[in-house]
Design a protein around this motif. Sequence first.
Motif, PDB file in Angstrom:
ATOM      1  N   GLU A 109       0.939  -1.318   0.057  1.00 28.93           N
ATOM      2  CA  GLU A 109      -0.150  -0.066   0.028  1.00 28.93           C
ATOM      3  C   GLU A 109       0.856   1.195  -0.081  1.00 28.93           C
ATOM      4  OE1 GLU A 109      -3.781  -1.886   2.611  1.00 28.93           O
ATOM      5  OE2 GLU A 109      -2.177  -0.802   3.697  1.00 28.93           O
ATOM      6  N   ARG A 110       2.071   1.181   0.537  1.00 29.16           N
ATOM      7  CA  ARG A 110       2.861   2.213   0.401  1.00 29.16           C
ATOM      8  C   ARG A 110       3.545   2.667  -0.909  1.00 29.16           C
ATOM      9  NH1 ARG A 110       3.583   3.854   5.818  1.00 29.16           N
ATOM     10  NH2 ARG A 110       3.203   2.520   7.323  1.00 29.16           N
ATOM     11  N   ALA A 111       3.499   1.716  -1.736  1.00 30.52           N
ATOM     12  CA  ALA A 111       4.110   1.817  -3.176  1.00 30.52           C
ATOM     13  C   ALA A 111       5.433   2.429  -3.381  1.00 30.52           C
ATOM     14  CB  ALA A 111       2.821   2.559  -3.789  1.00 30.52           C
ATOM     15  N   ASP A 112       6.191   1.823  -2.769  1.00 25.68           N
ATOM     16  CA  ASP A 112       7.872   2.572  -2.647  1.00 25.68           C
ATOM     17  C   ASP A 112       8.429   1.753  -3.731  1.00 25.68           C
ATOM     18  OD1 ASP A 112      10.178   3.278  -2.108  1.00 25.68           O
ATOM     19  OD2 ASP A 112      10.335   2.462   0.082  1.00 25.68           O
ATOM     20  N   PRO A 113       8.887   2.567  -4.911  1.00 29.90           N
ATOM     21  CA  PRO A 113       9.663   1.983  -5.823  1.00 29.90           C
ATOM     22  C   PRO A 113      11.016   1.487  -5.378  1.00 29.90           C
ATOM     23  CG  PRO A 113       8.780   4.170  -6.343  1.00 29.90           C
ATOM     24  CD  PRO A 113       8.394   4.087  -4.929  1.00 29.90           C
ATOM     25  N   ALA A 114      11.538   2.052  -4.530  1.00 32.46           N
ATOM     26  CA  ALA A 114      12.854   1.389  -4.108  1.00 32.46           C
ATOM     27  C   ALA A 114      12.788   0.069  -3.268  1.00 32.46           C
ATOM     28  CB  ALA A 114      13.500   2.441  -2.706  1.00 32.46           C
ATOM     29  N   LEU A 115      11.564  -0.318  -2.921  1.00 33.96           N
ATOM     30  CA  LEU A 115      11.040  -1.632  -2.192  1.00 33.96           C
ATOM     31  C   LEU A 115      11.308  -2.614  -3.243  1.00 33.96           C
ATOM     32  CD1 LEU A 115      10.410  -3.523   0.028  1.00 33.96           C
ATOM     33  CD2 LEU A 115       8.067  -2.711  -0.565  1.00 33.96           C
ATOM     34  N   ILE A 116      10.535  -2.289  -4.455  1.00 31.33           N
ATOM     35  CA  ILE A 116      10.521  -3.243  -5.664  1.00 31.33           C
ATOM     36  C   ILE A 116      11.975  -3.607  -5.991  1.00 31.33           C
ATOM     37  CG2 ILE A 116       9.692  -3.615  -8.134  1.00 31.33           C
ATOM     38  CD1 ILE A 116       6.939  -1.884  -7.067  1.00 31.33           C
ATOM     39  N   ARG A 118      14.871  -3.266  -4.524  1.00 30.67           N
ATOM     40  CA  ARG A 118      15.566  -3.976  -3.441  1.00 30.67           C
ATOM     41  C   ARG A 118      15.133  -5.489  -3.424  1.00 30.67           C
ATOM     42  NH1 ARG A 118      15.543   0.815   0.596  1.00 30.67           N
ATOM     43  NH2 ARG A 118      17.098   2.005  -0.086  1.00 30.67           N
ATOM     44  N   LEU A 119      13.699  -5.727  -3.672  1.00 32.68           N
ATOM     45  CA  LEU A 119      13.193  -7.164  -3.496  1.00 32.68           C
ATOM     46  C   LEU A 119      13.646  -7.732  -4.746  1.00 32.68           C
ATOM     47  CD1 LEU A 119       9.471  -6.788  -2.186  1.00 32.68           C
ATOM     48  CD2 LEU A 119      11.427  -7.379  -0.805  1.00 32.68           C
ATOM     49  N   THR A 120      13.753  -7.182  -5.759  1.00 32.31           N
ATOM     50  CA  THR A 120      14.090  -7.904  -7.116  1.00 32.31           C
ATOM     51  C   THR A 120      15.607  -8.296  -6.969  1.00 32.31           C
ATOM     52  OG1 THR A 120      12.556  -6.436  -8.145  1.00 32.31           O
ATOM     53  CG2 THR A 120      14.404  -7.608  -9.623  1.00 32.31           C
ATOM     54  N   ALA A 121      16.311  -7.654  -6.410  1.00 31.63           N
ATOM     55  CA  ALA A 121      17.793  -7.835  -6.199  1.00 31.63           C
ATOM     56  C   ALA A 121      17.848  -9.364  -5.477  1.00 31.63           C
ATOM     57  CB  ALA A 121      18.697  -6.636  -5.484  1.00 31.63           C
ATOM     58  N   VAL A 122      16.999  -9.248  -4.225  1.00 32.74           N
ATOM     59  CA  VAL A 122      17.227 -10.449  -3.363  1.00 32.74           C
ATOM     60  C   VAL A 122      16.549 -11.741  -4.112  1.00 32.74           C
ATOM     61  CG1 VAL A 122      15.981 -11.479  -1.214  1.00 32.74           C
ATOM     62  CG2 VAL A 122      16.871  -9.014  -1.285  1.00 32.74           C
ATOM     63  N   CYS A 123      15.484 -11.590  -4.701  1.00 32.82           N
ATOM     64  CA  CYS A 123      14.974 -12.543  -5.450  1.00 32.82           C
ATOM     65  C   CYS A 123      15.819 -13.150  -6.554  1.00 32.82           C
ATOM     66  CB  CYS A 123      13.731 -12.306  -6.249  1.00 32.82           C
ATOM     67  SG  CYS A 123      12.281 -12.255  -5.058  1.00 32.82           S
ATOM     68  N   ASP A 124      16.529 -12.142  -7.294  1.00 29.87           N
ATOM     69  CA  ASP A 124      17.439 -12.571  -8.165  1.00 29.87           C
ATOM     70  C   ASP A 124      18.751 -13.433  -7.638  1.00 29.87           C
ATOM     71  OD1 ASP A 124      15.961 -11.468 -10.216  1.00 29.87           O
ATOM     72  OD2 ASP A 124      17.182  -9.489 -10.586  1.00 29.87           O
ATOM     73  N   ARG A 125      19.059 -13.029  -6.497  1.00 31.46           N
ATOM     74  CA  ARG A 125      20.302 -13.819  -5.829  1.00 31.46           C
ATOM     75  C   ARG A 125      19.843 -14.949  -5.114  1.00 31.46           C
ATOM     76  NH1 ARG A 125      23.853 -10.214  -1.925  1.00 31.46           N
ATOM     77  NH2 ARG A 125      24.984 -12.041  -2.116  1.00 31.46           N
ATOM     78  N   LEU A 126      18.494 -15.036  -4.840  1.00 23.37           N
ATOM     79  CA  LEU A 126      17.938 -16.429  -4.301  1.00 23.37           C
ATOM     80  C   LEU A 126      17.845 -17.215  -5.403  1.00 23.37           C
ATOM     81  CD1 LEU A 126      14.982 -15.404  -2.057  1.00 23.37           C
ATOM     82  CD2 LEU A 126      16.675 -16.928  -1.489  1.00 23.37           C
TER      83      LEU A 126
END
Length: 227
Positions: A109-116, A118-126
Motif C-alpha cells: 500500500e505504501r507503493a515504494d519504488p525502492a522496495l521493488i 531491492r526485493l528484485t535484487a534479493v529474488c535474483d540472488r535467491l
Amino acid sequence: MTSETRLPPPGDAMVRRSSGEQAALYIRRLIFDGRLRQGDRVPQDEIARTLGVSRIPVREALLSLEREGWVTIRPHRGAFIGALDEAAVRDHYALYGLVYGFAARRATERADPALIERLTAVCDRLAAEDDPGEVARLNRDFDRLILGTASSPRLRAVLRAMVGIVPGNFFALVPGAIAVERTGSRAVLEAVRAADPEAAASAYAAMLKSQGDLVAALFSTRGLFTT
C-alpha cells in the motif's frame, strides 16, 4: 535418555543468544535429533553443564518450551518431553503467514519504488543460490525489507514473541525449503510490483503454509508426532 548418554556439544547456532534462548534451542535440537523423546525427563543439570550455564536459564527455557508445547512441567517431578501435535506445527506457520501477509499488505500500500528494486535484487540472488546459509541470509533480507516498509512496531513485537520450531538453519534442515522460498518470494515480489496488497498478503501466506507442510512432513518422518 539414560544417565550414561552424553549430550552433544551445543554447536555454532548458540552464538549471540541469551542463555535462556541457548538452552531452549539446545533442548529443541535434542528433541529434533531424537535424543529426547516423548515422556523422557529433561536432564536439566546435564544440559546446564553442557552449555556452561546455571540451572536458571535452563528453567527459563523450560517455561518457554512449555508454552510452545514441547515439554510438560510436573511440580516436584521435573520437566518431561511432551507430545508434538501436527496441527500445532501447521498452525504455527499459518500464523506466521498471517503476520507477514499483513506486513506485505501494508508495504504494498505504501507503493515504494525502492522496495521493488531491492526485493528484485534479493529474488535474483535467491534464484542463483543453493548454499543454505546464504539463502537464510537472503530470506532475512527479504523479510526485513517488507517489515521495514510496513513500518509497524506492533508487527515487530508480535514476531519477537513467535519462536521458530526448527532448531537450526531452516534451509539446511528442511528438504525442499529453498525451492519454496524462491517461488514464494518471487510471488510476493510480483504482487508488490502489481500494487496488489491482497495478492501480496495471499502470496506470503501461501509461502508460509508450504513451509509448514514441509516441516510437518519432516517431523512426521523423524517420528516426532504421536500416532
